[in-house]
Design an enzyme around this catalytic site. Structure first.
Site, PDB file in Angstrom:
ATOM      1  N   ASP A 429       0.820  -1.204   0.000  1.00 21.71           N
ATOM      2  CA  ASP A 429       0.000   0.000   0.000  1.00 21.71           C
ATOM      3  C   ASP A 429       0.860   1.261   0.000  1.00 21.71           C
ATOM      4  O   ASP A 429       1.941   1.299   0.598  1.00 21.71           O
ATOM      5  CB  ASP A 429      -0.890  -0.014   1.249  1.00 21.71           C
ATOM      6  CG  ASP A 429      -1.836   1.173   1.313  1.00 21.71           C
ATOM      7  OD1 ASP A 429      -2.676   1.290   0.419  1.00 21.71           O
ATOM      8  OD2 ASP A 429      -1.706   1.965   2.257  1.00 21.71           O
ATOM      9  N   GLU A 482       1.069  -0.445  -5.194  1.00 30.38           N
ATOM     10  CA  GLU A 482       0.114   0.631  -5.419  1.00 30.38           C
ATOM     11  C   GLU A 482       0.952   1.911  -5.517  1.00 30.38           C
ATOM     12  O   GLU A 482       1.279   2.539  -4.515  1.00 30.38           O
ATOM     13  CB  GLU A 482      -0.891   0.748  -4.274  1.00 30.38           C
ATOM     14  CG  GLU A 482      -1.963   1.787  -4.564  1.00 30.38           C
ATOM     15  CD  GLU A 482      -2.539   2.450  -3.327  1.00 30.38           C
ATOM     16  OE1 GLU A 482      -3.613   3.064  -3.439  1.00 30.38           O
ATOM     17  OE2 GLU A 482      -1.904   2.383  -2.262  1.00 30.38           O
TER      18      GLU A 482
END
Length: 751
Positions: A429, A482
């Protein structure tokens, strides 16, 4: 019989030894140490507690606040030697000889307890382990730190270890010692800053925390174990002693196959799931892991997804963070069951032929006082300067990637999920926030790197190490970034100057394509490039196309709600969009609920609206996604060459007036090509000629306007011949009927 010690007088024991209690007090344990032991301030209790020799004599000192009496029972014959209370909870028993094996018999006001003395056991961490930890060379630090049920000889208990180099003293507190920090103060390894203690009699399931005094002897808030492998159910915040792993895995065939395949050339279609809100039980509660497996796995199989991606399941205190602010990087959340139940979930997925990816958060951590913040009274895991250590957007803290021990903690977490739970991938993330020191910071509120630049060199080095280590130790495991910027080489191998990720989320494709689809078809002609631009850079990285949870929260609305037009057109737009997505180069990811066109925006405290499947229009979208996934798996042209230019060929890229796109997907020699044709207007277009590379019959494999999906059922009859009429650079052509707001997928019939 043994004599009885009383303060201020000599006591004779049966071997003729006589020692004054006052001498014992003043010589064996100096007054200042005695007070420190009594108050739990002694930084090295092993120097005083347990068995020690004083001159020609031996004594056993122990701490038992609240006890009315303590006896030392010598094994194997059971001789009992009463201890004298010297001060508060400090007891000392004078012994006639060195106690090789003994137990403490403690009388409490309402009970009697016989236990082994934790201070009779020396340090268990070896010099080689200590050195490797300090150098950041432990691949699996959770094997050493945290809480581990073990045997020392024939004595069972739990070994606790924690890193707190700047603490004056550290103690283990829990339900086994009345949360009394004076009872189990740990041994310190000075150079490495590690603390350890073996506490006999403690078992798996015990609840505990660490009690620390900072360098100024100030008491800190109780801290959860950074290496805890199990936790209490939030909002409770303690760590739990996890049972030793005893999982009986059934996924050997899956694991062997995973290591043998080249992930770039296999179909990947990911169903992103927030486990606590996918579906609830009949009592309005989230499904625990076993029940979730019984429902989710057959559903994912029926829908044809190859992988499940779980939003973060590392334990987190605030439900509204959806797991993106984790506080226990080694522990599956207790909200859905114990760690063994999660392991069973993964095993069941593998047996069913489904991979499991977890979202993993190494960019930041929350500032809850029981967590990593100011862990030993200093900024141990985070930076001390808020210009480096605080995420302004999320009010969270940033890991100090320049510390060996912090990098080891994070890398160990990643590898732990792979080794202990067999997960098939990590979606890392917020990578962009890790790469840039000025991420979301105004000028003057960030610190340049040593070269004066904005790149976070330490974070880059960490990510490179992460990807190299995973590739080396867990072949076939995916690491997905990401990453929302144009950072070069995110998926290029580290040896070639890249970061080494398996895939990168294509955020540009997502923004451009969703932006295009939200426009009224009347105006799409003016934004034709939104759907072609992604092919300009499609081969610069190994991309994944994400329609994730981020696109259906915070007032953005659901996917279906963002489609223009009346209800029929909304569904037609979404179906055409899915057809475009599944035929576009790149691996696929769709957030739960999108596959049946959930109307409302997702909320983590509500299950999906499964009742919508009573509506044929919603069922139609669900069936389309299942069919698209089947095509993705069974048609090599749709997945084998996702990341190379040879796998894609434009046929119609410039018909902006009709908002029509046509392109070929190629899968290499011997693989029949796939033709995709998208009509993003509500007009039916007849006699639309599209060039193709082969003659003969072409089969309409999928038509998103089919009546089975809720469409108007216009199409091309299933089979149609290619004419020997060249068109748009191809030697043959098809004369097609393009249904309104629809995508057609065709393939040549080969004998």
């Amino acid at each position: 019989m043994p004599g009885e010690l009383s303060e201020g007088r000599s006591v004779r024991v049966d071997n003729g030894m006589a020692v004054a209690a006052t001498a014992l007090h003043s010589k064996c344990i100096p007054a200042e140490v005695l007070h420190a032991l009594n108050e739990g301030r002694c930084g090295e209790p092993f120097n005083w507690l347990g068995p020690h020799q004083h001159g020609d004599h031996w004594y056993v000192a122990s701490v038992a606040h609240g006890a009315t009496a303590v006896d030392v029972v010598l094994e194997p014959h059971g001789e009992s030697w009463p201890a004298q209370r010297l001060l508060g909870g400090v007891f000392v028993a004078l012994l006639p000889y060195r106690p090789e094996n003994y137990r403490l018999k403690i009388k409490w006001p309402a009970s009697m307890q016989t236990i082994s003395d934790p201070y009779a056991f020396g340090p268990l961490l070896t010099e080689s382990t200590l050195h490797a930890f300090h150098a950041g060379q432990l691949s699996y630090p959770s094997d050493v730190l945290g809480a581990h049920p073990i045997y020392v000889g024939d004595t069972s208990g739990v070994h606790f270890a924690v890193w707190a180099p700047n603490a004056r003293r550290v103690a283990v507190v829990g339900d086994f010692n009345q949360w009394d920090g004076r009872r189990h103060v740990m041994h310190r390894h000075d150079h490495e800053g590690l603390w350890e203690i073996f506490i006999p009699g403690v078992r798996a399931g015990a609840i505990y925390k660490f009690e620390l005094l900072d360098r100024h002897a100030h008491l800190l808030p109780l801290k959860a174990d950074p290496f805890a492998r199990q936790t209490e159910l939030p909002p409770a915040t303690a760590s739990v002693v996890a049972a030793p792993g005893s999982m009986n895995w059934h996924d050997a065939a899956w694991m062997a196959h995973r290591a043998s395949v080249e992930s770039e050339r296999i179909p990947v279609s990911i169903y992103e799931v927030h486990a606590a809100s996918w579906q609830w039980d009949d009592h309005g509660r989230p499904l625990p892991w076993d029940a979730l497996a019984a429902r989710l796995i057959p559903y994912v199989q029926a829908q044809g997804f190859t992988h499940i991606e779980l939003m973060p399941i590392s334990e987190y205190p605030f439900g509204g963070s959806w797991g993106y602010q984790p506080i226990a990087m080694y522990a599956p959340t207790a909200r859905l069951g114990n760690p063994e139940a999660f392991a069973r979930f993964v095993d069941s997925c593998h047996v069913a032929g489904i991979g499991v990816i977890i979202d993993w958060v190494s960019a930041h951590f929350p500032s809850d006082e029981h967590g990593l913040r100011d862990f030993d009274g200093t900024q141990l895991y985070e930076h001390s300067d808020p210009r480096e250590g605080v995420h302004q957007d999320w009010d969270t803290l940033i890991y100090n990637y320049g510390r060996h021990e912090v990098r080891q903690y994070l890398l160990g977490s990643a590898l732990y999920w792979m080794r202990h739970f067999h997960v098939d991938g990590l979606r890392v993330d917020a990578v962009a926030s890790m790469l840039y020191r000025d991420y979301s910071r105004p000028e003057g509120e960030w610190i340049p790197n040593k070269h004066g630049g904005r790149e976070n060199l330490e974070a880059i080095d960490f990510l490179e190490s992460l990807n190299e280590t995973v590739a080396r130790e867990h072949s076939g495991v995916l690491v997905i970034a990401e990453e929302s910027t144009a950072w070069p080489g995110v998926t290029r191998p580290v040896a070639e100057g890249g970061l080494g990720f398996s895939y990168k989320w294509n955020m540009g494709w997502m923004h451009d394509s969703l932006g295009y689809m939200q426009r009224d078809p009347l105006y799409r002609r003016y934004h034709h490039h939104d759907l072609t631009f992604g092919l300009v850079y499609a081969w610069s990285e190994k991309f994944m196309l994400p329609l994730s949870h981020d696109e259906v929260v915070h007032g953005k609305g659901s996917l279906i709600a963002r489609m223009p037009g009346d209800r029929w057109q909304q569904f037609a737009n979404l179906r055409a969009y899915f057809g475009f997505m599944w035929t576009h180069p790149g691996k696929k990811l769709l957030f739960m609920g999108g596959e049946f066109a959930q109307d409302r925006e997702w909320h983590h405290d509500r299950p999906l609206d499964w009742f919508l499947l009573s509506d044929p229009m919603h069922r139609g979208v669900q069936q389309l996604v299942a069919d698209l996934n089947s095509l993705l798996v069974h048609e090599p042209a749709l997945h084998r060459c996702d990341h190379v230019a040879e796998g894609f060929e434009w046929v119609v890229a410039d018909d902006m007036h009709a908002s029509v796109y046509a392109y070929l997907r190629h899968g290499g020699e011997g693989v029949p090509p796939i033709l995709a044709v998208c009509n993003f207007t509500p007009e039916v277009r007849r006699d639309y000629r599209v060039g193709v590379p082969e003659g003969g019959l072409w089969r309409e494999l999928c038509n998103t306007d089919s009546m089975h999906y809720g469409g108007s059922n216009l199409g091309n009859g299933g089979l149609l011949p290619a004419d020997s009429l060249a068109a748009r650079g191809q030697p043959f052509s098809l004369n097609l009927l393009l249904p309104p707001l629809a995508t057609l997928i065709l393939r040549p019939e080969r004998s």
